[in-house]
Scaffold this active site. Structure first.
Site, PDB file in Angstrom:
ATOM      1  N   SER A  37      34.292   3.220 -16.067  1.00  0.00           N
ATOM      2  CA  SER A  37      34.768   2.425 -14.935  1.00  0.00           C
ATOM      3  C   SER A  37      34.824   0.950 -15.302  1.00  0.00           C
ATOM      4  O   SER A  37      35.296   0.132 -14.522  1.00  0.00           O
ATOM      5  CB  SER A  37      33.801   2.602 -13.775  1.00  0.00           C
ATOM      6  OG  SER A  37      32.542   2.045 -14.128  1.00  0.00           O
ATOM      7  N   GLY A  38      34.293   0.602 -16.483  1.00  0.00           N
ATOM      8  CA  GLY A  38      34.179  -0.812 -16.829  1.00  0.00           C
ATOM      9  C   GLY A  38      32.796  -1.338 -16.500  1.00  0.00           C
ATOM     10  O   GLY A  38      32.420  -2.415 -16.916  1.00  0.00           O
ATOM     11  N   GLY A  39      32.029  -0.573 -15.726  1.00  0.00           N
ATOM     12  CA  GLY A  39      30.673  -0.995 -15.385  1.00  0.00           C
ATOM     13  C   GLY A  39      29.734  -0.825 -16.567  1.00  0.00           C
ATOM     14  O   GLY A  39      30.088  -0.191 -17.565  1.00  0.00           O
ATOM     15  N   HIS A  60      -3.623  -5.063  -6.871  1.00  0.00           N
ATOM     16  CA  HIS A  60      -2.373  -4.554  -7.466  1.00  0.00           C
ATOM     17  C   HIS A  60      -1.912  -5.426  -8.637  1.00  0.00           C
ATOM     18  O   HIS A  60      -1.290  -6.468  -8.411  1.00  0.00           O
ATOM     19  CB  HIS A  60      -1.286  -4.471  -6.388  1.00  0.00           C
ATOM     20  CG  HIS A  60      -1.550  -3.385  -5.405  1.00  0.00           C
ATOM     21  ND1 HIS A  60      -1.136  -2.086  -5.602  1.00  0.00           N
ATOM     22  CD2 HIS A  60      -2.251  -3.382  -4.250  1.00  0.00           C
ATOM     23  CE1 HIS A  60      -1.543  -1.332  -4.601  1.00  0.00           C
ATOM     24  NE2 HIS A  60      -2.229  -2.098  -3.757  1.00  0.00           N
ATOM     25  N   CYS A  92      -6.002   0.695  -6.651  1.00  0.00           N
ATOM     26  CA  CYS A  92      -6.137   0.809  -5.194  1.00  0.00           C
ATOM     27  C   CYS A  92      -6.581   2.226  -4.811  1.00  0.00           C
ATOM     28  O   CYS A  92      -7.703   2.615  -5.127  1.00  0.00           O
ATOM     29  CB  CYS A  92      -4.823   0.390  -4.525  1.00  0.00           C
ATOM     30  SG  CYS A  92      -5.009   0.123  -2.757  1.00  0.00           S
ATOM     31  N   TYR A  93      -5.730   3.023  -4.184  1.00  0.00           N
ATOM     32  CA  TYR A  93      -6.123   4.404  -3.839  1.00  0.00           C
ATOM     33  C   TYR A  93      -6.602   5.132  -5.100  1.00  0.00           C
ATOM     34  O   TYR A  93      -7.552   5.921  -5.051  1.00  0.00           O
ATOM     35  CB  TYR A  93      -4.923   5.138  -3.228  1.00  0.00           C
ATOM     36  CG  TYR A  93      -5.213   6.566  -2.806  1.00  0.00           C
ATOM     37  CD1 TYR A  93      -5.627   6.849  -1.506  1.00  0.00           C
ATOM     38  CD2 TYR A  93      -5.073   7.632  -3.688  1.00  0.00           C
ATOM     39  CE1 TYR A  93      -5.903   8.158  -1.101  1.00  0.00           C
ATOM     40  CE2 TYR A  93      -5.345   8.938  -3.306  1.00  0.00           C
ATOM     41  CZ  TYR A  93      -5.764   9.195  -2.008  1.00  0.00           C
ATOM     42  OH  TYR A  93      -6.023  10.493  -1.622  1.00  0.00           O
ATOM     43  N   GLY A 150      -1.799   4.312  -2.499  1.00  0.00           N
ATOM     44  CA  GLY A 150      -1.270   5.281  -1.537  1.00  0.00           C
ATOM     45  C   GLY A 150      -1.769   4.944  -0.149  1.00  0.00           C
ATOM     46  O   GLY A 150      -2.760   4.231   0.010  1.00  0.00           O
ATOM     47  N   LYS A 204      18.005  -0.174 -14.898  1.00  0.00           N
ATOM     48  CA  LYS A 204      19.211  -0.960 -15.207  1.00  0.00           C
ATOM     49  C   LYS A 204      18.981  -1.972 -16.339  1.00  0.00           C
ATOM     50  O   LYS A 204      19.817  -2.116 -17.228  1.00  0.00           O
ATOM     51  CB  LYS A 204      19.645  -1.706 -13.938  1.00  0.00           C
ATOM     52  CG  LYS A 204      21.029  -2.246 -13.998  1.00  0.00           C
ATOM     53  CD  LYS A 204      21.988  -1.184 -13.586  1.00  0.00           C
ATOM     54  CE  LYS A 204      23.410  -1.651 -13.505  1.00  0.00           C
ATOM     55  NZ  LYS A 204      24.268  -0.560 -13.003  1.00  0.00           N
ATOM     56  N   GLU A 249       0.480  -4.841 -10.584  1.00  0.00           N
ATOM     57  CA  GLU A 249       1.920  -4.677 -10.826  1.00  0.00           C
ATOM     58  C   GLU A 249       2.786  -5.656 -10.038  1.00  0.00           C
ATOM     59  O   GLU A 249       3.964  -5.790 -10.316  1.00  0.00           O
ATOM     60  CB  GLU A 249       2.336  -3.225 -10.521  1.00  0.00           C
ATOM     61  CG  GLU A 249       2.280  -2.792  -9.057  1.00  0.00           C
ATOM     62  CD  GLU A 249       0.888  -2.353  -8.571  1.00  0.00           C
ATOM     63  OE1 GLU A 249      -0.109  -2.752  -9.209  1.00  0.00           O
ATOM     64  OE2 GLU A 249       0.801  -1.659  -7.552  1.00  0.00           O
ATOM     65  N   ASP A 277      26.859   0.871 -16.863  1.00  0.00           N
ATOM     66  CA  ASP A 277      26.319   2.205 -17.138  1.00  0.00           C
ATOM     67  C   ASP A 277      27.331   3.070 -17.886  1.00  0.00           C
ATOM     68  O   ASP A 277      27.007   3.683 -18.903  1.00  0.00           O
ATOM     69  CB  ASP A 277      25.924   2.918 -15.835  1.00  0.00           C
ATOM     70  CG  ASP A 277      24.968   2.087 -15.003  1.00  0.00           C
ATOM     71  OD1 ASP A 277      24.398   1.134 -15.556  1.00  0.00           O
ATOM     72  OD2 ASP A 277      24.814   2.393 -13.814  1.00  0.00           O
TER      73      ASP A 277
END
Ligand code: XMP
Length: 508
Positions: free
Chosen positions: A221-223, A167, A81-82, A55, A364, A169, A225
């Protein structure tokens, strides 16, 4: 089945979402909660482990973000970290300002061979801090340092407490993944029960409970998701998932036919197709403002649903493909509206359906993994994200059938050439946009005065940030030549080099 949960408490760090992703990649469910809401969450659902994020503030300031450590007793904790500084500050250690802010790659030294950091492959870590721990809390051991940071990592097995100043990550800490793995599995004793199969099982149960004997309107929509959502709903409630595809005429070349074909072949023989192309073009006539285009398109979707009320009126629920980054973004009090993403505002009275959002916990890449586990073909699962308002936000200025045709043809050539060379791998999105200016050119001894196409291809992990894909000049030149030669109306081709931020992925 209830999976284990790691709660990541967000103290405003720029990498907090990345921590959540990394934990999930290791097969453990993780959620992010702002520090202001963390205590309530911990009381109501005791998490299996807690990670305290980085942070921007200093724990030494009055009113600095904090939480009640009494609530965390017995729960394995990792401070980053923080988060580490807060542990030190609150549990009897000491935090001081660094002589100079530290930012960049550093090397770990003096690693305690009996500690959780022993034997990591790489000593390189990523630092980004202005304060640092000067003395750890009583009972905790310092287990690594760097040249400028004497307390780079701590360990207190008794209190189930671990912390790092750097970090783990981010990719600049090559052993970060291994370090998080050790915390989750070796130290916190978690099982890694977050799998696509577990998610599917839980979601099927949840959907059946939520929907009861109602019907669910599921717009596809074909997407990726909406396809994964439709497949999940169909598996959960069969024909009571009413799948609808609205063809607004703003899809890529051949896509409307492909959606119909794949959908009916792969998941559900019953797909309602509403051809609304004329209606959409009519209402977009003369409109050039990007936000207005989005609003008109949203409103037209609703009118199409109204037009077909007889087929939809039994729907008690509306399925929406909200993903976890949307949930995080809308939870933030400071996020500005950059673009009005297509949503379900303005529904008529008879369509006051309850929302269900079966994908709201997923990133995603997790949606793609669930799609694979549901048996969807690669052509669906690997499809690039595509915006709800379609080509309307890639056509600057007025959207007409002729301009849609131009952008469809150019887009087809661009993506076909990338695919043919295997360059589509590693690309998040690639597309052609049509600009609203004209320039002079010469073709076959004739003067031309036509519109330019912009090509955009980006690399991204989650669309929150993106970088232009580096493509060879010869490849770009070959694509530009094809477009200018094969697409009437285009006499110039540009490649967009801008990252996000400061640009966005789409042009509008
Ligand atoms: P931007 O342009 O904001 O896009 O960087 C981020 C991601 O979101 C997609 N996008 C949309 N998706 N409805 C959607 O469903 C929309 O209105 C919309 N606008 C942008 C974009 O393609 C990218 O993946």
């Amino acid at each position: 089945m209830k999976h284990q949960t790691v709660l990541v408490i967000d103290f405003g760090g720029q990498y907090t979402q990345l921590i959540v992703r990394r934990v999930r990649e290791l097969g453990v469910f993780s959620e992010m909660v702002p520090w202001t809401k963390a205590e309530d969450r911990i009381r109501s659902e005791r998490p299996d482990a807690v990670i305290l994020s980085g942070g921007p503030r200093s724990v030494r300031e009055a009113g600095a973000p904090t939480i009640d450590f009494g609530l965390l007793e017995g729960i394995p904790k990792l401070g980053i970290c923080y988060g580490l500084q807060l542990i030190a500050h609150r549990l009897g250690g000491r935090v001081v300002a660094c002589e100079a802010k530290e930012y960049g790659k550093r090397l770990l030294s003096d690693v305690d061979p009996d500690s959780w950091l022993a034997g990591l492959d790489s000593p390189q870590v990523w630092m980004s801090h202005g304060d640092q721990v000067d003395a750890p809390p009583p009972g905790a051991r310092v287990v690594a340092s760097t040249e400028s940071c004497p307390v780079a990592a701590i360990e207190d097995r008794e209190r189930r407490l671990w912390g790092v100043q750097f970090h783990p990550e981010v990719s600049h800490t090559p052993s970060g993944r291994e370090l998080l793995r050790r915390f989750l599995f070796d130290l916190a004793g978690l099982q890694g029960d977050w799998t696509s199969e577990a998610f599917i099982e839980e979601t099927l149960d949840r959907v059946r409970q939520e929907v009861g004997d109602g019907e669910v309107l599921c717009a596809v929509s074909g997407g990726v998701d909406s396809s994964v959502m439709a497949a999940l709903l169909t598996r959960a409630i069969g024909d009571r998932a009413v799948c609808v595809f609205v063809d607004h005429g703003l899809l890529r070349k051949g896509e409307a036919e492909q959606v119909r074909e794949t959908f009916t072949r792969v998941f559900h023989p019953r797909l309602l197709v509403f051809d609304a192309r004329a209606r959409f073009f009519q209402s977009l006539k003369g409109v050039t403002d990007p936000e207005q285009k989005r609003k008109i398109i949203g409103a037209e979707f609703v009118r199409v649903f109204e037009e077909h009320a007889d087929q939809l009126s039994r729907c008690s629920h509306l399925a929406q493909g909200t993903l976890y980054p949307d949930v995080i973004e809308s939870g933030s009090e400071t996020a500005a509206t950059i673009k009005t993403h297509h949503n379900v505002g303005g529904l008529p009275e008879w369509m006051r359906m309850k929302l269900i959002e079966p994908l709201r916990w997923l990133f995603k890449d997790e949606v793609r993994a669930v799609g694979r586990a549901l048996g969807l073909p690669e052509e669906v699962v690997e499809r690039e994200p595509f915006p709800g308002p379609g080509l309307a936000v890639r056509i600057l200025g007025e959207v007409t059938p002729e301009r849609v045709r131009i952008v469809q043809e150019a887009d087809w050539i661009f993506r076909e050439e990338l695919r043919r060379r295997g360059l589509h791998r590693g690309i998040w999105q690639s597309y052609a946009a049509l600009l609203d200016v004209r320039s002079v050119g010469v073709m076959g001894d004739e003067r031309t005065y036509q519109q330019p196409i912009v090509l955009r291809a980006v690399e991204s992990e989650d669309a929150m940030t993106a970088r232009a894909k580096p493509l060879d000049f010869e490849v770009l030149e070959a694509i530009a030549n094809r477009i200018v030669n094969e697409v009437p109306g285009v006499n110039r081709v540009l490649y967009d080099l801008t990252s996000k931020p400061p640009a966005t992925i789409e042009w509008e």
